[in-house]
Design a protein around this motif. Structure first.
Motif, PDB file in Angstrom:
ATOM      1  N   HIS A 162      32.196  89.422  48.137  1.00  0.00           N
ATOM      2  CA  HIS A 162      30.962  88.930  47.513  1.00  0.00           C
ATOM      3  C   HIS A 162      31.114  88.885  45.995  1.00  0.00           C
ATOM      4  O   HIS A 162      30.661  87.943  45.331  1.00  0.00           O
ATOM      5  CB  HIS A 162      29.784  89.834  47.910  1.00  0.00           C
ATOM      6  CG  HIS A 162      28.486  89.409  47.303  1.00  0.00           C
ATOM      7  ND1 HIS A 162      27.963  89.978  46.160  1.00  0.00           N
ATOM      8  CD2 HIS A 162      27.596  88.446  47.685  1.00  0.00           C
ATOM      9  CE1 HIS A 162      26.812  89.397  45.857  1.00  0.00           C
ATOM     10  NE2 HIS A 162      26.563  88.462  46.765  1.00  0.00           N
ATOM     11  N   HIS A 163      31.745  89.892  45.439  1.00  0.00           N
ATOM     12  CA  HIS A 163      31.961  89.948  43.989  1.00  0.00           C
ATOM     13  C   HIS A 163      32.836  88.784  43.524  1.00  0.00           C
ATOM     14  O   HIS A 163      32.656  88.258  42.422  1.00  0.00           O
ATOM     15  CB  HIS A 163      32.612  91.290  43.613  1.00  0.00           C
ATOM     16  CG  HIS A 163      32.793  91.476  42.143  1.00  0.00           C
ATOM     17  ND1 HIS A 163      31.734  91.683  41.277  1.00  0.00           N
ATOM     18  CD2 HIS A 163      33.921  91.460  41.363  1.00  0.00           C
ATOM     19  CE1 HIS A 163      32.187  91.799  40.041  1.00  0.00           C
ATOM     20  NE2 HIS A 163      33.511  91.668  40.062  1.00  0.00           N
ATOM     21  N   ARG A 164      33.776  88.349  44.367  1.00  0.00           N
ATOM     22  CA  ARG A 164      34.644  87.217  44.038  1.00  0.00           C
ATOM     23  C   ARG A 164      33.926  85.874  44.202  1.00  0.00           C
ATOM     24  O   ARG A 164      34.431  84.834  43.799  1.00  0.00           O
ATOM     25  CB  ARG A 164      35.883  87.191  44.955  1.00  0.00           C
ATOM     26  CG  ARG A 164      36.834  88.356  44.797  1.00  0.00           C
ATOM     27  CD  ARG A 164      38.170  88.039  45.481  1.00  0.00           C
ATOM     28  NE  ARG A 164      38.007  87.631  46.874  1.00  0.00           N
ATOM     29  CZ  ARG A 164      38.019  88.454  47.919  1.00  0.00           C
ATOM     30  NH1 ARG A 164      38.166  89.772  47.715  1.00  0.00           N
ATOM     31  NH2 ARG A 164      37.881  87.998  49.144  1.00  0.00           N
ATOM     32  N   GLY A 165      32.761  85.881  44.831  1.00  0.00           N
ATOM     33  CA  GLY A 165      32.041  84.639  45.104  1.00  0.00           C
ATOM     34  C   GLY A 165      32.515  83.955  46.367  1.00  0.00           C
ATOM     35  O   GLY A 165      32.195  82.792  46.621  1.00  0.00           O
ATOM     36  N   ASP A 166      33.264  84.689  47.195  1.00  0.00           N
ATOM     37  CA  ASP A 166      33.761  84.147  48.465  1.00  0.00           C
ATOM     38  C   ASP A 166      32.736  84.470  49.558  1.00  0.00           C
ATOM     39  O   ASP A 166      32.879  85.426  50.318  1.00  0.00           O
ATOM     40  CB  ASP A 166      35.125  84.770  48.791  1.00  0.00           C
ATOM     41  CG  ASP A 166      35.773  84.130  50.016  1.00  0.00           C
ATOM     42  OD1 ASP A 166      35.098  83.320  50.686  1.00  0.00           O
ATOM     43  OD2 ASP A 166      36.938  84.453  50.305  1.00  0.00           O
ATOM     44  N   TYR A 167      31.702  83.625  49.648  1.00  0.00           N
ATOM     45  CA  TYR A 167      30.573  83.937  50.521  1.00  0.00           C
ATOM     46  C   TYR A 167      30.904  83.737  52.001  1.00  0.00           C
ATOM     47  O   TYR A 167      30.334  84.429  52.859  1.00  0.00           O
ATOM     48  CB  TYR A 167      29.367  83.082  50.122  1.00  0.00           C
ATOM     49  CG  TYR A 167      28.996  83.292  48.673  1.00  0.00           C
ATOM     50  CD1 TYR A 167      28.622  84.546  48.205  1.00  0.00           C
ATOM     51  CD2 TYR A 167      29.060  82.242  47.760  1.00  0.00           C
ATOM     52  CE1 TYR A 167      28.299  84.757  46.869  1.00  0.00           C
ATOM     53  CE2 TYR A 167      28.736  82.436  46.426  1.00  0.00           C
ATOM     54  CZ  TYR A 167      28.368  83.694  45.992  1.00  0.00           C
ATOM     55  OH  TYR A 167      28.066  83.901  44.675  1.00  0.00           O
ATOM     56  N   VAL A 171      30.426  86.740  54.718  1.00  0.00           N
ATOM     57  CA  VAL A 171      29.651  86.619  55.964  1.00  0.00           C
ATOM     58  C   VAL A 171      30.491  87.053  57.155  1.00  0.00           C
ATOM     59  O   VAL A 171      30.006  87.772  58.043  1.00  0.00           O
ATOM     60  CB  VAL A 171      29.161  85.163  56.145  1.00  0.00           C
ATOM     61  CG1 VAL A 171      28.653  84.934  57.570  1.00  0.00           C
ATOM     62  CG2 VAL A 171      28.062  84.840  55.147  1.00  0.00           C
ATOM     63  N   GLN A 172      31.741  86.636  57.174  1.00  0.00           N
ATOM     64  CA  GLN A 172      32.619  86.983  58.299  1.00  0.00           C
ATOM     65  C   GLN A 172      32.820  88.492  58.405  1.00  0.00           C
ATOM     66  O   GLN A 172      32.790  89.062  59.499  1.00  0.00           O
ATOM     67  CB  GLN A 172      33.969  86.277  58.127  1.00  0.00           C
ATOM     68  CG  GLN A 172      33.885  84.768  58.307  1.00  0.00           C
ATOM     69  CD  GLN A 172      35.173  84.057  57.924  1.00  0.00           C
ATOM     70  OE1 GLN A 172      36.056  84.648  57.273  1.00  0.00           O
ATOM     71  NE2 GLN A 172      35.300  82.791  58.316  1.00  0.00           N
ATOM     72  N   VAL A 173      33.036  89.153  57.260  1.00  0.00           N
ATOM     73  CA  VAL A 173      33.227  90.616  57.273  1.00  0.00           C
ATOM     74  C   VAL A 173      31.922  91.322  57.632  1.00  0.00           C
ATOM     75  O   VAL A 173      31.914  92.297  58.393  1.00  0.00           O
ATOM     76  CB  VAL A 173      33.758  91.108  55.910  1.00  0.00           C
ATOM     77  CG1 VAL A 173      33.870  92.631  55.896  1.00  0.00           C
ATOM     78  CG2 VAL A 173      35.117  90.481  55.602  1.00  0.00           C
ATOM     79  N   LEU A 174      30.811  90.807  57.107  1.00  0.00           N
ATOM     80  CA  LEU A 174      29.511  91.444  57.371  1.00  0.00           C
ATOM     81  C   LEU A 174      29.121  91.359  58.840  1.00  0.00           C
ATOM     82  O   LEU A 174      28.345  92.191  59.335  1.00  0.00           O
ATOM     83  CB  LEU A 174      28.427  90.820  56.499  1.00  0.00           C
ATOM     84  CG  LEU A 174      28.436  91.256  55.026  1.00  0.00           C
ATOM     85  CD1 LEU A 174      27.424  90.449  54.220  1.00  0.00           C
ATOM     86  CD2 LEU A 174      28.134  92.754  54.897  1.00  0.00           C
ATOM     87  N   GLU A 175      29.621  90.368  59.560  1.00  0.00           N
ATOM     88  CA  GLU A 175      29.365  90.304  61.003  1.00  0.00           C
ATOM     89  C   GLU A 175      29.906  91.563  61.686  1.00  0.00           C
ATOM     90  O   GLU A 175      29.260  92.129  62.568  1.00  0.00           O
ATOM     91  CB  GLU A 175      30.014  89.055  61.595  1.00  0.00           C
ATOM     92  CG  GLU A 175      29.276  87.773  61.272  1.00  0.00           C
ATOM     93  CD  GLU A 175      29.930  86.558  61.889  1.00  0.00           C
ATOM     94  OE1 GLU A 175      30.839  86.742  62.722  1.00  0.00           O
ATOM     95  OE2 GLU A 175      29.530  85.426  61.550  1.00  0.00           O
ATOM     96  N   LYS A 176      31.101  91.996  61.267  1.00  0.00           N
ATOM     97  CA  LYS A 176      31.686  93.221  61.831  1.00  0.00           C
ATOM     98  C   LYS A 176      30.926  94.450  61.355  1.00  0.00           C
ATOM     99  O   LYS A 176      30.719  95.395  62.114  1.00  0.00           O
ATOM    100  CB  LYS A 176      33.154  93.320  61.413  1.00  0.00           C
ATOM    101  CG  LYS A 176      34.020  92.161  61.890  1.00  0.00           C
ATOM    102  CD  LYS A 176      35.443  92.271  61.327  1.00  0.00           C
ATOM    103  CE  LYS A 176      36.282  91.071  61.721  1.00  0.00           C
ATOM    104  NZ  LYS A 176      37.632  91.120  61.116  1.00  0.00           N
ATOM    105  N   VAL A 177      30.499  94.430  60.084  1.00  0.00           N
ATOM    106  CA  VAL A 177      29.727  95.553  59.534  1.00  0.00           C
ATOM    107  C   VAL A 177      28.437  95.740  60.306  1.00  0.00           C
ATOM    108  O   VAL A 177      28.085  96.851  60.726  1.00  0.00           O
ATOM    109  CB  VAL A 177      29.424  95.316  58.034  1.00  0.00           C
ATOM    110  CG1 VAL A 177      28.420  96.343  57.519  1.00  0.00           C
ATOM    111  CG2 VAL A 177      30.714  95.382  57.215  1.00  0.00           C
TER     112      VAL A 177
END
Length: 495
Positions: A162-167, A171-177
C-alpha cells in the motif's frame, strides 16, 4: 478430567470416584472469596462469551473472556483452596487444580482466538503461549500460534504494498489477511480504500459495511459509506448510513454537513418521481431542474434528471424539445435504454419512423430480453411500413397528438380545397378524386377512437389486407362513392 483419570491410574478407582464427586461438589458450591471466583462463575463467563460471540457482539464476548481469565486460580488462592478441600474431607487437591486448568485454558484459548480474528496478533500470541506454558502439547494452541505468526507477516506485506501505491497487490494480500482475521476493521478499511482508488466503489461498500460493526464508534466508516452510496446515486442508502453516523454523535460536523445535502437532494428526487406518478409532468421537469442545481458535481444526478425530463416531454407530446433533451441525455449515457426508448417515442410523434426503429434496435442491443423494447420496435416497424402506404396524419397535415376538433378542422379545409368540382380537366379531377378519398379516409379513421388506436399501433383499419376476407379494391368510407350517379355536391357548414 484428564488429570483426574491420570490420578486414578496411579491411585486406583476410589481416587477417581472421590475426585469426580469433589468435582460435582465444587461446581455446585458458591465458594466466593475462597477460589477468587468459583468454577461455576468462571464457566458462566465462558458460556456468556460463547453466546455473545455467536451473536456477533465481539467486544462484549471478549470482556467475559477477560473476566474468566482474570478470575482463575492464583498463587494466593491456592493455599486457601487446598484448605477448603481438606475441610470438605479430601486431602488431594488434584481436582481443584484440574478445574482451574480446564477453565483457564478454555478462557485464554478462546480469548486468543478472538484477538486473532480481530487482527491483534501480539495479544493473541500471549494467550496461545500461556496455554502452551500450561499444556505444551495443546494442538489447537500450536496451530493458532502459527496462524498469528503468518498473519503478522501478511499484515506487514499488505502495508508495504500500500505504501508503494501497488493497490492490486495490497488487495490480493489483504484477502489472505481477512481470511485469517475477518473481524479486523483496519484490514477491511484499508482494502476498501484500495478498491476506491481502483475505481470499484461497490466492493469498497462490501468491506466498509461490516467494518462499521467491528468498531464501537466508527463514524468515519459510516460517513464514507454514505458518500459512496451518494456518488452511485443511491440517495436513500446514503441517507440511512449518514444517520447512523449522527446516532453516534449528533454534533459530528462532517456527518451533519453531508446529511443536510443528502436529505435535500433525496427529498427533491422523491418529490419529482411522485409528480410523475401523478402525471404532473411540467412540475416534475421543474423539480428535476432543481436537482441539477442542488448537485451539479455528481454526474449520476444530472444524467438522471436529463433522462426523466426527456420522459416527461414525451408524455407531454412536446416532440421537438423531447428529441433535443433525449439526444443530450443519450450523449451522456449512450447505453441508457430508457433514453433510447423515449427518444424513439419522440421520433414517432414527429412521424420519423425510421429513426424510431433505429433507436429501438440500438436499445435492444443492450437488453435483448426487455419485452417493452421488443413491443416498441415491432410497433415502430409497423408504423414505418404503414407510412409507406398511407399516413392519415400526414394526409390531414396534423400531428399525432392532434385532438378531434383539430382533425375535423383540417379535414374541412382540405376537403373544400380538393373537391373534384373545383377542377376542370379530366386529369385534374382524377387527381383531386384520389386526394379527396384519402382525406375522407383519414377523417374517418382519426375521429373514431377505436380505429385511431389501431392505426397508432401500426395497423391500417381501412387496409383490405388487415380485414377479414381481404381482397377487393379501395372502398369509399361511409359506404358510398359521391362520384357515382350524377351531380353530388358537398356543403360545408362553418360553426
Amino acid at each position: 478430567i484428564n488429570v483426574i483419570m491420570e490420578s486414578g491410574r496411579r491411585r486406583g478407582l476410589s481416587s477417581v470416584l472421590s475426585s469426580l464427586s469433589l468435582l460435582c461438589v465444587v461446581l455446585d458450591l458458591q465458594l466466593d472469596g475462597v477460589l477468587g471466583a468459583t468454577p461455576v462463575e468462571i464457566e458462566h463467563h465462558l458460556e456468556m462469551g460463547r453466546k455473545l460471540l455467536a451473536a456477533g457482539q465481539l467486544a462484549e464476548a471478549l470482556s467475559h473472556y477477560h473476566s474468566a481469565v482474570g478470575k482463575t486460580y492464583t498463587n494466593t488462592t491456592a493455599h486457601e483452596g487446598d484448605t477448603t478441600i481438606q475441610k470438605i474431607g479430601f486431602s488431594d487437591s488434584t481436582v481443584y487444580t484440574c478445574l482451574w486448568c480446564v477453565f483457564f485454558l478454555q478462557a485464554r484459548l478462546q480469548r486468543g482466538n478472538i484477538l486473532l480474528k480481530q487482527g491483534n496478533t501480539e495479544e493473541a500470541r500471549e494467550d496461545f503461549l500461556a496455554v502452551l506454558n500450561r499444556s505444551p502439547d495443546h494442538e489447537e494452541a500450536h496451530d493458532q500460534l502459527h496462524k498469528a505468526d503468518d498473519l503478522e507477516l501478511l499484515q506487514e506485506e499488505a502495508h508495504e504494498a500500500h505504501h508503494r501505491g501497488d493497490y492490486i497487490t495490497t488487495v490480493q494480500v489483504l484477502e489472505k489477511v481477512i481470511e485469517l482475521s475477518p473481524w479486523d476493521p483496519e484490514s477491511r478499511e484499508l482494502r476498501a480504500e484500495c478498491y476506491i482508488r481502483l475505481g470499484d466503489p461497490r466492493k469498497a461498500i462490501m468491506d466498509l459495511t461490516p467494518a462499521t460493526r467491528l468498531r464501537a464508534d466508527n463514524r468515519a466508516a459510516f460517513l464514507k459509506l454514505s458518500q459512496l452510496h451518494y456518488s452511485l446515486g443511491e440517495h436513500h442508502d446514503s441517507l440511512s448510513q449518514v444517520r447512523e453516523c449522527l446516532k453516534l454523535d449528533q454534533d459530528d460536523k462532517e456527518c451533519f454537513s453531508h446529511y443536510k445535502q443528502v436529505k435535500k437532494l433525496s427529498k427533491q428526487l422523491d418529490s419529482a418521481e411522485e409528480l410523475i406518478s401523478e402525471q404532473r409532468y411540467q412540475e416534475a421537469i421543474e423539480k428535476y431542474e432543481s436537482v441539477m442545481r442542488t448537485e451539479p458535481n455528481v454526474a449520476f444526478y444530472t444524467n438522471k434528471a436529463k433522462e426523466r425530463i426527456c420522459f416527461c416531454l414525451v408524455k407531454m407530446k412536446s416532440a421537438e424539445e423531447a428529441v433535443d433533451i433525449c439526444s443530450e441525455a443519450h450523449q451522456r449515457e449512450p447505453q441508457n435504454i430508457h433514453v433510447l426508448r423515449d427518444r424513439a417515442e419522440a421520433y414517432i410523434l414527429q412521424q420519423e419512423y425510421e429513426k424510431a426503429v433505429e433507436d429501438y434496435q440500438e436499445a435492444r442491443e443492450f437488453d435483448q430480453e426487455n419485452q417493452e423494447l421488443r413491443e416498441g420496435l415491432e410497433r415502430a416497424q409497423k408504423l414505418l411500413k404503414q407510412s409507406r402506404k398511407r399516413d392519415y396524419y400526414k394526409i390531414l397535415g396534423v400531428s399525432r397528438s392532434a385532438n378531434k376538433q383539430e382533425i375535423i378542422k383540417a379535414y374541412r379545409k382540405l376537403a373544400q380545397q380538393w373537391h373534384p368540382d373545383n377542377f376542370q380537366s379530366e386529369a385534374d379531377k382524377k387527381e383531386a378524386e384520389k386526394k379527396f378519398i384519402d382525406i375522407a379516409s383519414a377523417k374517418e379513421v382519426l375521429t373514431d377512437p377505436e380505429m385511431r388506436q389501431k392505426f397508432d399501433s401500426g395497423e391500417d383499419p381501412l387496409d383490405p389486407e388487415n380485414q377479414q376476407g381481404g381482397g377487393g379494391g379501395r372502398e369509399w368510407p361511409f359506404g358510398f362513392n359521391p362520384f357515382e350517379g350524377g351531380n353530388f355536391h358537398f356543403k360545408f357548414h362553418r360553426h
